[in-house]
Design a protein around this motif. Structure first.
Motif, short mmCIF file in Angstrom:
data_model
loop_
_atom_site.label_atom_id
_atom_site.label_comp_id
_atom_site.label_asym_id
_atom_site.label_seq_id
_atom_site.Cartn_x
_atom_site.Cartn_y
_atom_site.Cartn_z
N SER A 181 0.83 -1.19 0.00
CA SER A 181 0.00 0.00 0.00
C SER A 181 0.86 1.25 0.00
CB SER A 181 -0.90 -0.01 1.24
OG SER A 181 -1.67 1.16 1.32
N LEU A 182 0.49 2.21 -0.80
CA LEU A 182 1.15 3.52 -0.81
C LEU A 182 0.56 4.29 0.38
CD1 LEU A 182 3.29 4.53 -2.75
CD2 LEU A 182 1.51 5.58 -4.10
N CYS A 183 1.10 4.02 1.58
CA CYS A 183 0.45 4.49 2.81
C CYS A 183 1.40 5.14 3.81
CB CYS A 183 -0.29 3.33 3.47
SG CYS A 183 0.80 2.03 4.09
N VAL A 184 2.61 5.49 3.37
CA VAL A 184 3.59 6.06 4.29
C VAL A 184 4.04 7.43 3.77
CG1 VAL A 184 5.90 5.79 5.30
CG2 VAL A 184 4.42 3.79 5.01
N ARG A 236 7.26 18.92 2.97
CA ARG A 236 6.59 18.51 1.74
C ARG A 236 6.78 16.99 1.58
NH1 ARG A 236 6.09 21.60 -3.92
NH2 ARG A 236 4.69 20.09 -4.83
N PRO A 237 5.95 16.23 2.28
CA PRO A 237 6.13 14.77 2.27
C PRO A 237 5.82 14.14 0.92
CG PRO A 237 4.18 15.37 3.53
CD PRO A 237 4.85 16.64 3.14
N GLY A 238 6.58 13.10 0.65
CA GLY A 238 6.26 12.23 -0.48
C GLY A 238 5.42 11.08 0.06
N LEU A 239 5.26 10.06 -0.76
CA LEU A 239 4.46 8.90 -0.37
C LEU A 239 5.17 7.64 -0.84
CD1 LEU A 239 1.70 8.59 1.09
CD2 LEU A 239 0.65 8.41 -1.16
N GLU A 293 -5.22 12.28 -4.03
CA GLU A 293 -4.31 12.70 -2.97
C GLU A 293 -2.96 11.98 -3.11
OE1 GLU A 293 -3.05 14.85 0.50
OE2 GLU A 293 -4.42 15.19 -1.17
N MET A 294 -2.99 10.69 -3.41
CA MET A 294 -1.74 9.96 -3.59
C MET A 294 -0.93 10.57 -4.74
SD MET A 294 -2.47 5.91 -2.89
CE MET A 294 -3.98 5.72 -3.81
N GLU A 321 -2.45 3.45 -11.92
CA GLU A 321 -3.23 4.67 -12.12
C GLU A 321 -2.41 5.92 -11.81
OE1 GLU A 321 -6.32 7.32 -13.06
OE2 GLU A 321 -5.84 5.28 -13.70
N ILE A 322 -1.61 5.87 -10.78
CA ILE A 322 -0.77 7.03 -10.45
C ILE A 322 0.26 7.26 -11.56
CG2 ILE A 322 0.96 7.92 -8.83
CD1 ILE A 322 -0.71 6.43 -6.63
N VAL A 323 0.88 6.20 -12.07
CA VAL A 323 1.84 6.34 -13.17
C VAL A 323 1.14 6.93 -14.40
CG1 VAL A 323 3.25 5.01 -14.82
CG2 VAL A 323 3.44 4.58 -12.35
#
Length: 185
Positions: free
Chosen positions: A38-41, A52-55, A131-132, A169-171
């Protein structure tokens, strides 16, 4: 795929799959049950900053995850674990666990894995694709830009025939946003 002479397994589900950073004797596809990719961090170091956090990916509770298991020489245990701790536990958002895994080719073993700590301030939980994408698009940290991390992970998953609809989907969205910029250059 059984270990011998004190060899041990390390499970990779994100960048460890395409950039392990340690020597290994063999690797293979393996399932871990009870956790999912999961892209959750929120990344405050490697792919973003506190301001400015990444994920980045975490191994979160529930479901199952197909990733890569690496067999490491028993003699390299201390060195490998020290490297992984320095890499993965920079902000203590992950917890070191010994998890069961099932190899795609058959058989099973225990493996060292890094599970996201849901109580940690950097745990993002479940975010919308919008948001991701926004977080990934703007993240840059000590290990590089966040879009490259997501693209590299997605490309490696595709090479292994592992499908992750969120990363895909993000890509796709990142490419669509970059296309108009390329046309005006």
């Amino acid at each position: 795929m059984a270990t011998m002479d004190g060899d041990f397994w390390v499970f990779g589900y994100g960048s460890l799959m395409w950039r392990p950073g340690f020597e290994f004797l063999e690797s293979g596809l393996a399932w871990v049950h009870g956790y999912h990719r999961s892209l959750c961090v929120f990344s405050h170091v490697h792919r973003g900053t506190r301001e400015r956090p990444g994920l980045v990916l975490g191994l979160d509770y529930g479901g199952s995850c197909l990733g890569v298991a690496f067999r490491v020489r028993g003699a390299a245990r201390e060195e490998t674990i020290a490297y992984l701790r320095a890499r993965e536990l920079v902000t203590s958002v992950y917890v070191e666990r010994n998890v069961g895994l099932r190899f795609a080719e058959g058989g099973s073993a225990r493996a060292l894995a890094f599970i996201v700590d849901r109580a940690h301030e950097q745990y993002a939980g479940r975010l919308s694709i919008d948001e991701m994408t926004r977080l990934v698009e703007g993240g840059v940290g000590a290990s590089g830009d966040n879009p490259s991390y997501v693209r590299n992970t997605h490309a490696h998953l595709q090479q292994l025939d592992i499908h992750d609809p969120s990363l895909a989907e993000i890509v796709r969205r990142l490419a669509a946003r970059e296309a108009p910029l390329a046309e005006t250059a």
